[in-house]
Design a protein around this motif. Sequence first.
Motif, PDB file in Angstrom:
ATOM      1  N   ARG A 264       0.962  -0.972  -0.058  1.00  0.00           N
ATOM      2  CA  ARG A 264       0.081   0.008  -0.062  1.00  0.00           C
ATOM      3  C   ARG A 264       0.756   1.271  -0.085  1.00  0.00           C
ATOM      4  NH1 ARG A 264      -2.865  -0.079   4.734  1.00  0.00           N
ATOM      5  NH2 ARG A 264      -1.963   1.561   5.671  1.00  0.00           N
ATOM      6  N   VAL A 265       0.869   2.008  -1.051  1.00  0.00           N
ATOM      7  CA  VAL A 265       1.747   3.235  -1.298  1.00  0.00           C
ATOM      8  C   VAL A 265       0.920   4.183  -1.591  1.00  0.00           C
ATOM      9  CG1 VAL A 265       3.383   4.097  -2.996  1.00  0.00           C
ATOM     10  CG2 VAL A 265       3.375   1.757  -2.560  1.00  0.00           C
ATOM     11  N   ARG A 266       1.579   5.532  -0.688  1.00  0.00           N
ATOM     12  CA  ARG A 266       0.786   6.819  -0.698  1.00  0.00           C
ATOM     13  C   ARG A 266       1.838   7.756  -1.727  1.00  0.00           C
ATOM     14  NH1 ARG A 266       1.665   8.056   3.657  1.00  0.00           N
ATOM     15  NH2 ARG A 266       2.994   9.858   3.961  1.00  0.00           N
ATOM     16  N   ARG A 267       1.060   8.128  -2.884  1.00  0.00           N
ATOM     17  CA  ARG A 267       1.679   8.967  -3.974  1.00  0.00           C
ATOM     18  C   ARG A 267       1.063  10.180  -4.003  1.00  0.00           C
ATOM     19  NH1 ARG A 267       2.756   5.827  -9.235  1.00  0.00           N
ATOM     20  NH2 ARG A 267       4.312   4.793  -7.678  1.00  0.00           N
ATOM     21  N   GLU A 268       1.728  11.578  -3.482  1.00  0.00           N
ATOM     22  CA  GLU A 268       1.020  12.412  -3.881  1.00  0.00           C
ATOM     23  C   GLU A 268      -0.360  12.647  -2.944  1.00  0.00           C
ATOM     24  OE1 GLU A 268       1.041  13.576  -7.859  1.00  0.00           O
ATOM     25  OE2 GLU A 268       3.208  13.766  -8.148  1.00  0.00           O
ATOM     26  N   GLY A 269      -0.330  12.006  -1.899  1.00  0.00           N
ATOM     27  CA  GLY A 269      -1.494  12.235  -1.136  1.00  0.00           C
ATOM     28  C   GLY A 269      -2.452  11.125  -1.328  1.00  0.00           C
ATOM     29  N   LYS A 270      -2.521  10.255  -2.396  1.00  0.00           N
ATOM     30  CA  LYS A 270      -3.480   9.443  -2.753  1.00  0.00           C
ATOM     31  C   LYS A 270      -2.804   7.878  -2.676  1.00  0.00           C
ATOM     32  CE  LYS A 270      -5.554  12.203  -6.299  1.00  0.00           C
ATOM     33  NZ  LYS A 270      -5.950  12.284  -7.662  1.00  0.00           N
ATOM     34  N   ASP A 271      -3.848   6.998  -1.988  1.00  0.00           N
ATOM     35  CA  ASP A 271      -3.322   5.958  -1.711  1.00  0.00           C
ATOM     36  C   ASP A 271      -3.598   4.842  -2.829  1.00  0.00           C
ATOM     37  OD1 ASP A 271      -2.506   6.295   0.820  1.00  0.00           O
ATOM     38  OD2 ASP A 271      -4.433   5.451   1.831  1.00  0.00           O
ATOM     39  N   MET A 272      -2.689   3.719  -3.151  1.00  0.00           N
ATOM     40  CA  MET A 272      -2.644   3.099  -4.178  1.00  0.00           C
ATOM     41  C   MET A 272      -2.099   1.801  -3.994  1.00  0.00           C
ATOM     42  SD  MET A 272       0.134   4.836  -6.780  1.00  0.00           S
ATOM     43  CE  MET A 272      -0.195   3.797  -7.905  1.00  0.00           C
ATOM     44  N   GLU A 273      -2.308   0.561  -4.503  1.00  0.00           N
ATOM     45  CA  GLU A 273      -1.838  -0.684  -4.295  1.00  0.00           C
ATOM     46  C   GLU A 273      -0.743  -1.131  -5.400  1.00  0.00           C
ATOM     47  OE1 GLU A 273      -4.837  -3.669  -3.331  1.00  0.00           O
ATOM     48  OE2 GLU A 273      -5.345  -2.882  -1.524  1.00  0.00           O
ATOM     49  N   ILE A 274       0.444  -1.671  -5.175  1.00  0.00           N
ATOM     50  CA  ILE A 274       1.283  -2.081  -6.113  1.00  0.00           C
ATOM     51  C   ILE A 274       1.588  -3.685  -5.750  1.00  0.00           C
ATOM     52  CG2 ILE A 274       3.571  -1.781  -6.801  1.00  0.00           C
ATOM     53  CD1 ILE A 274       3.177   1.125  -6.613  1.00  0.00           C
ATOM     54  N   ARG A 275       1.512  -4.294  -6.779  1.00  0.00           N
ATOM     55  CA  ARG A 275       2.012  -5.990  -6.420  1.00  0.00           C
ATOM     56  C   ARG A 275       3.531  -6.173  -7.006  1.00  0.00           C
ATOM     57  NH1 ARG A 275      -2.405  -9.105  -5.185  1.00  0.00           N
ATOM     58  NH2 ARG A 275      -4.244  -8.013  -5.168  1.00  0.00           N
ATOM     59  N   MET A 276       4.285  -6.654  -6.431  1.00  0.00           N
ATOM     60  CA  MET A 276       5.650  -7.049  -6.950  1.00  0.00           C
ATOM     61  C   MET A 276       6.209  -8.252  -6.103  1.00  0.00           C
ATOM     62  SD  MET A 276       7.629  -3.564  -5.623  1.00  0.00           S
ATOM     63  CE  MET A 276       9.049  -3.977  -6.380  1.00  0.00           C
ATOM     64  N   ASN A 277       7.261  -8.859  -6.664  1.00  0.00           N
ATOM     65  CA  ASN A 277       7.772  -9.787  -5.990  1.00  0.00           C
ATOM     66  C   ASN A 277       9.282  -9.543  -5.416  1.00  0.00           C
ATOM     67  OD1 ASN A 277       6.074 -11.321  -8.284  1.00  0.00           O
ATOM     68  ND2 ASN A 277       6.228 -12.603  -6.457  1.00  0.00           N
ATOM     69  N   PRO A 278       9.507  -9.598  -4.331  1.00  0.00           N
ATOM     70  CA  PRO A 278      10.879  -9.368  -3.729  1.00  0.00           C
ATOM     71  C   PRO A 278      11.926 -10.137  -4.463  1.00  0.00           C
ATOM     72  CG  PRO A 278       9.359  -9.511  -1.922  1.00  0.00           C
ATOM     73  CD  PRO A 278       8.731 -10.093  -3.037  1.00  0.00           C
ATOM     74  N   VAL A 279      12.949  -9.795  -4.319  1.00  0.00           N
ATOM     75  CA  VAL A 279      14.269 -10.528  -5.079  1.00  0.00           C
ATOM     76  C   VAL A 279      15.129 -10.664  -3.981  1.00  0.00           C
ATOM     77  CG1 VAL A 279      16.032 -10.325  -6.712  1.00  0.00           C
ATOM     78  CG2 VAL A 279      13.777  -9.059  -7.029  1.00  0.00           C
ATOM     79  N   LYS A 280      15.552 -12.172  -3.974  1.00  0.00           N
ATOM     80  CA  LYS A 280      16.535 -12.697  -3.154  1.00  0.00           C
ATOM     81  C   LYS A 280      17.828 -12.368  -3.695  1.00  0.00           C
ATOM     82  CE  LYS A 280      18.076 -17.139  -0.555  1.00  0.00           C
ATOM     83  NZ  LYS A 280      17.827 -18.339  -0.565  1.00  0.00           N
ATOM     84  N   THR A 281      18.636 -11.531  -3.022  1.00  0.00           N
ATOM     85  CA  THR A 281      20.234 -11.185  -3.389  1.00  0.00           C
ATOM     86  C   THR A 281      21.004 -12.248  -2.819  1.00  0.00           C
ATOM     87  OG1 THR A 281      19.992  -9.681  -1.411  1.00  0.00           O
ATOM     88  CG2 THR A 281      19.529  -8.677  -3.216  1.00  0.00           C
ATOM     89  N   GLN A 282      22.394 -11.737  -3.204  1.00  0.00           N
ATOM     90  CA  GLN A 282      23.485 -12.939  -3.054  1.00  0.00           C
ATOM     91  C   GLN A 282      23.930 -12.845  -1.350  1.00  0.00           C
ATOM     92  OE1 GLN A 282      26.406 -11.445  -5.647  1.00  0.00           O
ATOM     93  NE2 GLN A 282      26.066 -13.125  -6.990  1.00  0.00           N
ATOM     94  N   ASP A 283      23.334 -12.016  -0.715  1.00  0.00           N
ATOM     95  CA  ASP A 283      23.595 -12.084   0.685  1.00  0.00           C
ATOM     96  C   ASP A 283      22.319 -12.829   1.261  1.00  0.00           C
ATOM     97  OD1 ASP A 283      21.540 -10.399   0.574  1.00  0.00           O
ATOM     98  OD2 ASP A 283      22.467  -8.353   1.528  1.00  0.00           O
ATOM     99  N   GLY A 284      21.475 -13.403   0.603  1.00  0.00           N
ATOM    100  CA  GLY A 284      20.203 -14.134   1.199  1.00  0.00           C
ATOM    101  C   GLY A 284      19.078 -13.397   1.729  1.00  0.00           C
ATOM    102  N   MET A 285      19.112 -12.134   1.748  1.00  0.00           N
ATOM    103  CA  MET A 285      18.110 -11.012   1.822  1.00  0.00           C
ATOM    104  C   MET A 285      17.129 -10.783   0.622  1.00  0.00           C
ATOM    105  SD  MET A 285      18.955 -10.426   4.951  1.00  0.00           S
ATOM    106  CE  MET A 285      18.060  -9.023   5.619  1.00  0.00           C
ATOM    107  N   TYR A 286      16.018 -10.540   1.198  1.00  0.00           N
ATOM    108  CA  TYR A 286      14.785 -10.177   0.138  1.00  0.00           C
ATOM    109  C   TYR A 286      14.553  -8.854   0.261  1.00  0.00           C
ATOM    110  CZ  TYR A 286      13.755 -15.255  -0.489  1.00  0.00           C
ATOM    111  OH  TYR A 286      13.719 -16.476  -0.874  1.00  0.00           O
ATOM    112  N   LYS A 287      14.794  -8.237  -1.102  1.00  0.00           N
ATOM    113  CA  LYS A 287      14.821  -6.808  -1.281  1.00  0.00           C
ATOM    114  C   LYS A 287      13.787  -6.375  -2.444  1.00  0.00           C
ATOM    115  CE  LYS A 287      19.296  -6.495   0.573  1.00  0.00           C
ATOM    116  NZ  LYS A 287      20.860  -5.951   0.079  1.00  0.00           N
ATOM    117  N   LEU A 288      13.534  -5.035  -2.622  1.00  0.00           N
ATOM    118  CA  LEU A 288      12.607  -4.609  -3.384  1.00  0.00           C
ATOM    119  C   LEU A 288      13.481  -3.534  -4.618  1.00  0.00           C
ATOM    120  CD1 LEU A 288       9.782  -3.057  -1.197  1.00  0.00           C
ATOM    121  CD2 LEU A 288       9.717  -4.933  -2.699  1.00  0.00           C
TER     122      LEU A 288
END
Length: 425
Positions: A195-219
């Motif tokens: 759930r993202v607020r952009r210029e005062g308006k709420d919106m929904e964004i779907r995406m898949n986190p990426v597993k990096t080489q350090d084993g952490m998941y990031k956007l």
Amino acid sequence: MTGKQRFRRYLVWTFWISLVFTAGFIWYYMERQIPEQLSIVAREQEEFRLDLPFDVTLQSESEEVVLGNRSNIPSGEVHLSRAEPLSLYGEKLGSYRVGLKLFGAIHFKDIQVDVVDSRYALPCGLPVGIYLKSKGVMVVGTGRLTDSQGQEVEPAYGLLQSGDYIEAINGQPLTDKEALITSLNSIGDSEALLRVRREGKDMEIRMNPVKTQDGMYKLGAWVRDDTQGIGTITYVEENGQFGALGHGISDMDTGKVVEIENGSLYETEILGIEKGAVGKPGVMAGVIYYGPGTELGTISFNTDDGIFGTVNEKMKGMLRGKPLEIGYRQDIQKGPAWIRSDVSGKLRDYEIEIQKVEYNPIQKNKSIVLRVTDEALLRITGGIVQGMSGSPIIQNDKLVGAVTHVFVNDPTRGYGIFIEDMLEH
């Protein structure tokens, strides 16, 4: 077509283009010079001048606002000459409309006249540490990641933007960056609903986190959840409400005013001042004390006109001086005035010259143009430096504004905001 005819047509076109340009410029100039709103103190006659290219007529439909000048036009309608001041008198509190006509016939605009009680506030000029907590996790920008397979990817590209605020993931509210990291790693390879607020308006964004080489998941997004710095308290009212800076606190990367959840004021110590020079604004260098017992107040709002909130008893005990009456835009005159500052380690007033007053500026926090004339302040700072934003401006024993910006190419000059615009918050 003969050369003579072409020349005549050229002159006609030149005439009409010049006429349209002149009319447009005059209209724009009048719009800038005539304020949308004026505040006058009840039962006190206010007088001011409008720098206009020609005469205008003002008309009040209310008996509560009395117009006056030297004209012989009946009460309620005043012919305002360029050379004559306009006087306004309001008997009862409230908001009223005054119409303005060009050439006595063309309606140009309405001016809102607010009749108010006298108001007082204590000019401060004290430096404080400022800490702001953003409302959600702020996206500074997006970038590439190297995933666990060694491939470069950019999962947030085209989805997240600089200045977005991530408020929640899969329905779970986010309080800070650590909560974002924890949520992403609990989701793993599954789809994340942001759930993202952009210029005062709420919106929904779907995406898949990426597993990096350090084993952490990031956007693949750079984020920030807080901001801090040093600024100057402008005023404190009797009820403890304060205003500071005269401009908003913006994120250093996005340039946008930070949308805050809350914030605090803290004790600070100024360790040194780098004097301003042409092309390089000076700065106050200091340390903010975040330890126990150092908080001075809470911040509720971060706006284009400054930060606002409530001081605590510790801060009240640090205040010096007496409250001054609030001066409105029509009270400000070109000429000598003072700014109050603690840049020397001791709170005192320094002389300045007000060079220009914009009744209806494009930016509220650039309503006043000022120049530092005090030799003592010039020796210390070279003029206006970063950290002095919010220094109160005093003229004729009234609090009329606050310093907001410095001219990059002339550190002795800067801008200010009307104090009445800060007190609206």
